[in-house]
Design an enzyme around this catalytic site. Structure first.
Site, PDB file in Angstrom:
ATOM      1  N   GLU A   1       1.432   3.873  -0.713  1.00 39.85           N
ATOM      2  CA  GLU A   1       2.635   3.054  -1.726  1.00 39.85           C
ATOM      3  C   GLU A   1       2.910   2.836  -0.676  1.00 39.85           C
ATOM      4  O   GLU A   1       3.469   3.471   0.034  1.00 39.85           O
ATOM      5  CB  GLU A   1       2.928   3.883  -3.105  1.00 39.85           C
TER       6      GLU A   1
ATOM      7  N   GLU B   1       3.575  10.976  -6.564  1.00 38.57           N
ATOM      8  CA  GLU B   1       4.888  10.464  -6.123  1.00 38.57           C
ATOM      9  C   GLU B   1       5.738  12.327  -6.779  1.00 38.57           C
ATOM     10  O   GLU B   1       6.941  11.871  -7.950  1.00 38.57           O
ATOM     11  CB  GLU B   1       5.835  10.284  -6.437  1.00 38.57           C
TER      12      GLU B   1
END
Length: 500
Positions: free
Chosen positions: A316, A196
């Protein structure tokens, strides 16, 4: 994720009965089963060593990136039983987050229960050695592993791939160490370079201090220099050309500025996508929701797949499912990922967040007892699950294969209930250290209690795992367990046995 995650942490004797002969040997996958060896990409697909397309349909199991320095849940269960349960539920890949702290000689894993034989082979090991055991057992079970550099240290996520205390050189050194560590084991198919990236990270801006695309090229080439067979998973950023989205979820720049590596066919782009239990986004309040979502996904990352540029892995996605919006979001996303029955492996790749119940804003596939399956959440994913891969035999030692067979005997049936016994036999030439027996009832039968084994049940599928005292079975020897169930009168199921 789009924020720091919150972590919260015998009865019945079996009478003599007619032994019902059932198919019991869990045989090796045929050579034609997709997934063997290392993988590479071609257009939007991931192909195995034989050129067959594969689909990643997996689960995130976090913990190595936290101050426990090991996957979570080992305070409750044996790691093998959890991997067996993942397998029984139809997940074929594990994404393992880690932090660079696990490479430090002073790091000691904690919160592992060794009582009653649980996790016995992990005692005294450091984090990397425990990771070795998890990888080896996952490979033997027919699961692949993707390693995820989730954090620079256990303290939390970072916007960029480096911090003042963990420079880029450390990041790359540790990535290369993992690549070299698993160079001989195709259970580990790739590495997710950094979790991320977000503002101020950019994509294609050319500033080497913040351009994530250039950093991914440097790190990816370093990994391939020691293990050219690995896939390189590259997440997006938060903002591109003024358009923001989820952390790691914005791949709008990858079409114009692709990641270019020294080995062809190695880049897989990775997006993260979440629901309102994580954070609010403008598209959730659009009056056309959820019909607007495919267009949103197309814009941020789906175009890479649809234009045949590269495979896309949703590394995810998750939700508590507490709100109607979240339920609609998950149903829409699963449909967008393309059902396996319709599209096969010509589909988006994915690993759900998470296996763990202790992800504060999503929960997990397991409930808080670390055993019970959230069948509603798991059920949403049924259409996009995919076959297991050929077991690698990693960690098997000397090339010997542990095998077992299981037979199922009904000892009594009184209509409203029944009792049965299962015998596990070591059919190999070496002792087995653990076993898992699986069957699926065609009717409405439920296990009411079980002795000499632990179990999970999802729908009609039952997975029984040895107790601490009867997991080891010598070659030619046997072990047994029994259970009660209801209602009676059910058809005889086929059973399979997997040895560890």
């Amino acid at each position: 994720m789009f924020r720091l995650r919150t972590l919260r942490r015998a009865l019945c004797a079996a009478a003599a009965a007619l032994l019902l002969p059932l198919a019991g040997v869990h045989s090796a996958h045929a050579a034609t089963t997709p997934g063997a060896g290392y993988w590479h990409t071609s257009g939007r697909q991931i192909l195995d060593a034989a050129g067959q397309p594969v689909r990643i349909a997996g689960i995130n199991w976090f913990g190595f990136e936290t101050a426990n320095y090991v996957v979570h849940g080992l305070w409750s269960r044996d790691y093998k039983s959890m991997i067996d349960q993942m397998r029984s539920l139809g997940y074929n890949t594990i994404r393992l987050p880690y932090s660079d702290d696990i490479f430090k000689s002073t790091t000691v894993p904690n919160s592992i229960d060794f009582s009653n034989g649980k996790n016995a082979d992990l005692q005294g090991l450091d984090p990397l050695q425990i990771m070795d055991r998890i990888v080896a057992y996952a490979g033997r079970d027919g699961l692949k592993v993707i390693l995820d550099r989730h954090r620079p240290d256990a303290g939390g996520q970072s916007a960029l791939w480096y911090t003042s205390s963990v420079p880029e050189s450390t990041w790359i050194t540790d990535l290369k160490a993992l690549a070299a560590r698993y160079a001989a084991d195709p259970t580990v198919v790739g590495i997710d370079l950094h979790n991320e990236p977000h503002d101020p990270a950019c994509w294609g801006c050319g500033d080497t201090t913040i351009d994530w695309r250039l950093a991914a090229q440097r790190a990816g080439n370093a990994v391939l220099s020691v293990n050219p067979d690995l896939l390189i998973f590259v997440e997006g950023v938060q903002t591109y050309n003024g358009v923001s989205g989820w952390w790691g979820g914005n791949l709008m720049g990858a079409g114009q500025y692709p990641v270019q590596l020294s080995v062809a066919g190695r880049v897989v782009y990775s997006a993260h996508d979440y629901a309102t239990s994580v954070a609010q986004q403008s598209w959730f309040s659009d009056p056309t929701f959820p019909a607007n979502m495919p267009g949103i996904w197309d814009k941020y990352w789906g175009y890479l797949f649809k234009q045949n540029i590269a495979p896309v892995w949703v590394g995810e996605f998750g939700t508590t499912l507490a709100s109607t919006v979240d339920q609609k979001w998950l149903a829409a996303l699963v449909s967008y990922l393309r059902p396996t029955a319709t599209y096969g492996a010509d589909s988006f790749q994915w690993t759900f967040w998470s296996w763990n119940p202790d992800s504060g804003d999503t929960g997990g596939i397991l409930k808080d007892d670390w055993v019970t399956v959230d069948t509603v959440k798991d059920g949403y994913l049924a259409s996009v699950k995919a076959p297991l891969f050929p077991g690698s035999g990693g960690g098997g030692g000397g090339g010997t294969t542990a095998t077992c067979a299981a037979s199922y005997a009904v000892s009594s049936d009184w209509g409203s209930g029944f009792n049965a016994a299962v015998t596990v036999t070591d059919t190999g030439t070496t002792a087995i250290g653990s076993w898992t027996v699986t069957w699926t009832w065609s009717g409405a039968q439920q296990v009411t209690n079980m002795w000499n084994a632990s179990y999970t049940q999802s729908g009609g599928m039952v997975t029984a795992v040895n107790a601490a005292h009867n997991g080891t079975v010598p070659a030619g020897g046997s072990a047994s367990f029994g259970f009660g169930g209801a209602p009676g009168g059910g058809a005889v199921p086929s059973v399979s046995c997997t040895a560890g």
